[in-house]
Write an enzyme that holds these catalytic residues in place. Structure first.
Site, PDB file in Angstrom:
ATOM      1  N   LYS A  13      25.139  48.620  72.924  1.00  0.00           N
ATOM      2  CA  LYS A  13      24.050  49.479  73.399  1.00  0.00           C
ATOM      3  C   LYS A  13      22.734  48.703  73.461  1.00  0.00           C
ATOM      4  O   LYS A  13      22.029  48.726  74.464  1.00  0.00           O
ATOM      5  CB  LYS A  13      23.879  50.715  72.484  1.00  0.00           C
ATOM      6  CG  LYS A  13      25.127  51.581  72.380  1.00  0.00           C
ATOM      7  CD  LYS A  13      24.927  52.776  71.471  1.00  0.00           C
ATOM      8  CE  LYS A  13      24.698  52.431  70.009  1.00  0.00           C
ATOM      9  NZ  LYS A  13      25.870  51.820  69.335  1.00  0.00           N
ATOM     10  N   ARG A  88      22.721  61.679  68.587  1.00  0.00           N
ATOM     11  CA  ARG A  88      23.976  61.400  67.888  1.00  0.00           C
ATOM     12  C   ARG A  88      24.632  62.655  67.362  1.00  0.00           C
ATOM     13  O   ARG A  88      25.754  62.573  66.853  1.00  0.00           O
ATOM     14  CB  ARG A  88      23.679  60.486  66.704  1.00  0.00           C
ATOM     15  CG  ARG A  88      23.815  59.015  67.022  1.00  0.00           C
ATOM     16  CD  ARG A  88      23.426  58.311  65.768  1.00  0.00           C
ATOM     17  NE  ARG A  88      24.042  57.091  65.475  1.00  0.00           N
ATOM     18  CZ  ARG A  88      23.541  55.889  65.786  1.00  0.00           C
ATOM     19  NH1 ARG A  88      22.499  55.784  66.547  1.00  0.00           N
ATOM     20  NH2 ARG A  88      24.103  54.809  65.343  1.00  0.00           N
ATOM     21  N   ARG A 127      26.912  39.480  64.262  1.00  0.00           N
ATOM     22  CA  ARG A 127      25.621  39.699  64.945  1.00  0.00           C
ATOM     23  C   ARG A 127      24.473  39.055  64.167  1.00  0.00           C
ATOM     24  O   ARG A 127      24.405  39.113  62.953  1.00  0.00           O
ATOM     25  CB  ARG A 127      25.347  41.206  65.054  1.00  0.00           C
ATOM     26  CG  ARG A 127      23.901  41.491  65.497  1.00  0.00           C
ATOM     27  CD  ARG A 127      23.682  42.892  65.935  1.00  0.00           C
ATOM     28  NE  ARG A 127      24.121  43.876  64.961  1.00  0.00           N
ATOM     29  CZ  ARG A 127      24.284  45.162  65.259  1.00  0.00           C
ATOM     30  NH1 ARG A 127      24.045  45.608  66.467  1.00  0.00           N
ATOM     31  NH2 ARG A 127      24.689  45.993  64.324  1.00  0.00           N
ATOM     32  N   ARG A 160      21.754  42.209  59.774  1.00  0.00           N
ATOM     33  CA  ARG A 160      21.394  43.564  59.337  1.00  0.00           C
ATOM     34  C   ARG A 160      22.094  43.943  58.037  1.00  0.00           C
ATOM     35  O   ARG A 160      23.249  43.599  57.833  1.00  0.00           O
ATOM     36  CB  ARG A 160      21.772  44.578  60.435  1.00  0.00           C
ATOM     37  CG  ARG A 160      20.621  44.858  61.372  1.00  0.00           C
ATOM     38  CD  ARG A 160      21.019  45.623  62.592  1.00  0.00           C
ATOM     39  NE  ARG A 160      21.760  46.860  62.330  1.00  0.00           N
ATOM     40  CZ  ARG A 160      22.120  47.711  63.303  1.00  0.00           C
ATOM     41  NH1 ARG A 160      21.802  47.461  64.561  1.00  0.00           N
ATOM     42  NH2 ARG A 160      22.783  48.805  62.999  1.00  0.00           N
ATOM     43  N   ARG A 171      30.219  53.740  59.268  1.00  0.00           N
ATOM     44  CA  ARG A 171      29.542  53.997  60.545  1.00  0.00           C
ATOM     45  C   ARG A 171      30.552  54.398  61.624  1.00  0.00           C
ATOM     46  O   ARG A 171      30.286  55.277  62.430  1.00  0.00           O
ATOM     47  CB  ARG A 171      28.733  52.752  60.964  1.00  0.00           C
ATOM     48  CG  ARG A 171      27.480  52.558  60.098  1.00  0.00           C
ATOM     49  CD  ARG A 171      26.938  51.137  60.165  1.00  0.00           C
ATOM     50  NE  ARG A 171      26.538  50.731  61.488  1.00  0.00           N
ATOM     51  CZ  ARG A 171      26.388  49.459  61.873  1.00  0.00           C
ATOM     52  NH1 ARG A 171      26.618  48.472  61.016  1.00  0.00           N
ATOM     53  NH2 ARG A 171      26.020  49.181  63.092  1.00  0.00           N
TER      54      ARG A 171
HETATM   55  P1  AP5 Z   1      24.735  45.298  70.015  1.00  0.00           P
HETATM   56  O1  AP5 Z   1      24.269  45.339  71.414  1.00  0.00           O
HETATM   57  O2  AP5 Z   1      23.755  44.943  68.969  1.00  0.00           O
HETATM   58  O3  AP5 Z   1      25.493  46.678  69.646  1.00  0.00           O
HETATM   59  P2  AP5 Z   1      24.966  48.148  69.452  1.00  0.00           P
HETATM   60  O4  AP5 Z   1      25.846  49.050  70.239  1.00  0.00           O
HETATM   61  O5  AP5 Z   1      23.508  48.236  69.678  1.00  0.00           O
HETATM   62  O6  AP5 Z   1      25.357  48.354  67.930  1.00  0.00           O
HETATM   63  P3  AP5 Z   1      24.524  48.925  66.712  1.00  0.00           P
HETATM   64  O7  AP5 Z   1      25.172  48.377  65.482  1.00  0.00           O
HETATM   65  O8  AP5 Z   1      23.070  48.682  66.867  1.00  0.00           O
HETATM   66  O9  AP5 Z   1      24.834  50.450  66.829  1.00  0.00           O
HETATM   67  P4  AP5 Z   1      24.707  51.529  65.760  1.00  0.00           P
HETATM   68  O10 AP5 Z   1      24.793  52.738  66.572  1.00  0.00           O
HETATM   69  O11 AP5 Z   1      25.673  51.405  64.653  1.00  0.00           O
HETATM   70  O12 AP5 Z   1      23.307  51.206  65.049  1.00  0.00           O
HETATM   71  P5  AP5 Z   1      21.840  51.811  65.176  1.00  0.00           P
HETATM   72  O13 AP5 Z   1      20.892  50.722  64.981  1.00  0.00           O
HETATM   73  O14 AP5 Z   1      21.736  52.647  66.385  1.00  0.00           O
HETATM   74  O15 AP5 Z   1      25.972  44.287  69.950  1.00  0.00           O
HETATM   75  C1  AP5 Z   1      26.629  43.983  68.721  1.00  0.00           C
HETATM   76  C2  AP5 Z   1      27.016  42.500  68.667  1.00  0.00           C
HETATM   77  O16 AP5 Z   1      28.007  42.230  69.667  1.00  0.00           O
HETATM   78  C3  AP5 Z   1      25.867  41.526  68.973  1.00  0.00           C
HETATM   79  O17 AP5 Z   1      26.018  40.383  68.196  1.00  0.00           O
HETATM   80  C4  AP5 Z   1      26.033  41.199  70.464  1.00  0.00           C
HETATM   81  O18 AP5 Z   1      25.541  39.901  70.764  1.00  0.00           O
HETATM   82  C5  AP5 Z   1      27.555  41.274  70.635  1.00  0.00           C
HETATM   83  N1  AP5 Z   1      27.941  41.789  71.950  1.00  0.00           N
HETATM   84  C6  AP5 Z   1      27.327  42.773  72.684  1.00  0.00           C
HETATM   85  N2  AP5 Z   1      27.993  42.996  73.839  1.00  0.00           N
HETATM   86  C7  AP5 Z   1      29.061  42.141  73.828  1.00  0.00           C
HETATM   87  C8  AP5 Z   1      30.128  41.893  74.755  1.00  0.00           C
HETATM   88  N3  AP5 Z   1      30.214  42.581  75.915  1.00  0.00           N
HETATM   89  N4  AP5 Z   1      31.039  40.951  74.416  1.00  0.00           N
HETATM   90  C9  AP5 Z   1      30.942  40.248  73.251  1.00  0.00           C
HETATM   91  N5  AP5 Z   1      29.938  40.443  72.349  1.00  0.00           N
HETATM   92  C10 AP5 Z   1      29.021  41.371  72.627  1.00  0.00           C
HETATM   93  O19 AP5 Z   1      21.806  52.778  63.924  1.00  0.00           O
HETATM   94  C11 AP5 Z   1      21.783  52.254  62.623  1.00  0.00           C
HETATM   95  C12 AP5 Z   1      21.627  53.384  61.612  1.00  0.00           C
HETATM   96  O20 AP5 Z   1      20.380  54.064  61.824  1.00  0.00           O
HETATM   97  C13 AP5 Z   1      22.683  54.498  61.680  1.00  0.00           C
HETATM   98  O21 AP5 Z   1      23.828  54.170  60.932  1.00  0.00           O
HETATM   99  C14 AP5 Z   1      21.898  55.673  61.071  1.00  0.00           C
HETATM  100  O22 AP5 Z   1      21.831  55.571  59.680  1.00  0.00           O
HETATM  101  C15 AP5 Z   1      20.508  55.467  61.641  1.00  0.00           C
HETATM  102  N6  AP5 Z   1      20.299  56.148  62.926  1.00  0.00           N
HETATM  103  C16 AP5 Z   1      19.993  55.555  64.129  1.00  0.00           C
HETATM  104  N7  AP5 Z   1      19.887  56.468  65.099  1.00  0.00           N
HETATM  105  C17 AP5 Z   1      20.127  57.670  64.524  1.00  0.00           C
HETATM  106  C18 AP5 Z   1      20.179  59.003  65.020  1.00  0.00           C
HETATM  107  N8  AP5 Z   1      19.956  59.287  66.313  1.00  0.00           N
HETATM  108  N9  AP5 Z   1      20.472  59.989  64.135  1.00  0.00           N
HETATM  109  C19 AP5 Z   1      20.683  59.737  62.846  1.00  0.00           C
HETATM  110  N10 AP5 Z   1      20.660  58.502  62.306  1.00  0.00           N
HETATM  111  C20 AP5 Z   1      20.380  57.474  63.137  1.00  0.00           C
HETATM  112 MG    MG Z   2      21.830  48.617  68.453  1.00  0.00          MG
END
Ligand code: AP5
Ligand code: MG
Ligand code: ZN
Length: 214
Positions: A13, A88, A127, A160, A171
């Protein structure tokens, strides 16, 4: 155009949001990034959020809804924005619907970046992110040219706190619990688009661009 990025942890994402911003100039709004910044600054919101994030659980709806409410009123959002990691839950989706209505905004597409869980642990544990500019790397799939140093700005790279196997498992569970309802909700609105997230980032972006370009 207003875009929502759905997809499990590590689906790409953030990676795709940055590419969309670069090409189409819509700002990326990542609730995860905003919460992590609050944790780092030690604000009241950050202190509340940290326990949930470290456990791989969702932060309360009230907190994230408030974040989005304020953020989408800023000037840079007037031509559209990308919601990365929000909504979410159904409560968040329904609040978002109300907010958009109040602001006279219309949802464009919901892009669900789909990747099988078997790929995701490696994506997450490998990552690395720049402390300074937020650019994302992967130790195997997209490494920086010098270990631990950002190619774009020379900043240091960090891992992270929630990218360890134990938290990652939680997660995934949380995502599985919440995502089906969101998918059917946006399918019902005719906004849902499934994107194959298993190919390389550029190919995924081609599919994303094709939807945006209509
Ligand atoms: P990356 O692009 O970083 O993945 P991502 O989908 O952004 O993954 P996240 O871990 O950020 O998602 P998440 O939903 O768990 O975390 P968030 O920060 O939103 O890619 C990942 C890795 O793969 C990178 O190294 C990249 O280089 C590689 N990659 C990417 N594409 C690739 C490809 N095509 N091929 C190969 N490699 C690739 O949330 C974190 C926490 O915050 C949650 O657990 C929760 O506690 C809280 N939170 C956030 N939003 C909310 C909400 N709306 N409600 C409640 N709690 C929330
Ligand atoms: Mg992300
Ligand atoms: Zn950097």
């Amino acid at each position: 155009m207003i875009l929502i990025l759905l997809g499990p942890p590590g689906a790409g994402k953030g990676t795709q949001a940055k590419k969309i911003t670069e090409k189409y100039k819509f700002p990326q709004i990542s609730t995860g990034d905003i919460l992590r910044a609050a944790v780092k600054e030690g604000t009241e919101m950050g202190l509340k959020a940290k326990g949930y994030m470290d456990a791989g659980k969702l932060v309360t709806d009230e907190v994230v809804i408030e974040i989005i409410k304020d953020r989408i009123k800023e000037d840079d959002c007037s031509n559209g924005f990308i919601l990365d990691g929000f909504p979410r839950t159904m409560a968040q989706a329904s609040s978002l619907g109300d907010m958009l209505k109040e602001n006279g905004m219309e949802l464009g597409h919901v892009l669900d970046i789909s990747v099988d869980e078997s790929f995701l642990v490696e994506r997450l544990t490998g990552r690395r992110t720049c402390k300074n500019c937020g650019f994302g790397y992967h130790i195997r799939f997209s490494p920086s040219s010098t270990d631990g140093v950002c190619d774009k700005c020379g900043g240091g790279l960090f891992q992270r706190d929630d990218d360890n196997e134990e938290t990652v498992k939680n997660r995934f569970e949380v995502y599985k619990d919440q995502s089906d309802e969101l998918k059917s909700f946006y399918s019902g609105l005719g906004k849902y688009q499934l994107i194959d997230g298993t190919t390389d980032p550029e190919s995924v972006f081609k599919a994303v661009s094709a939807v945006i370009d209509g």
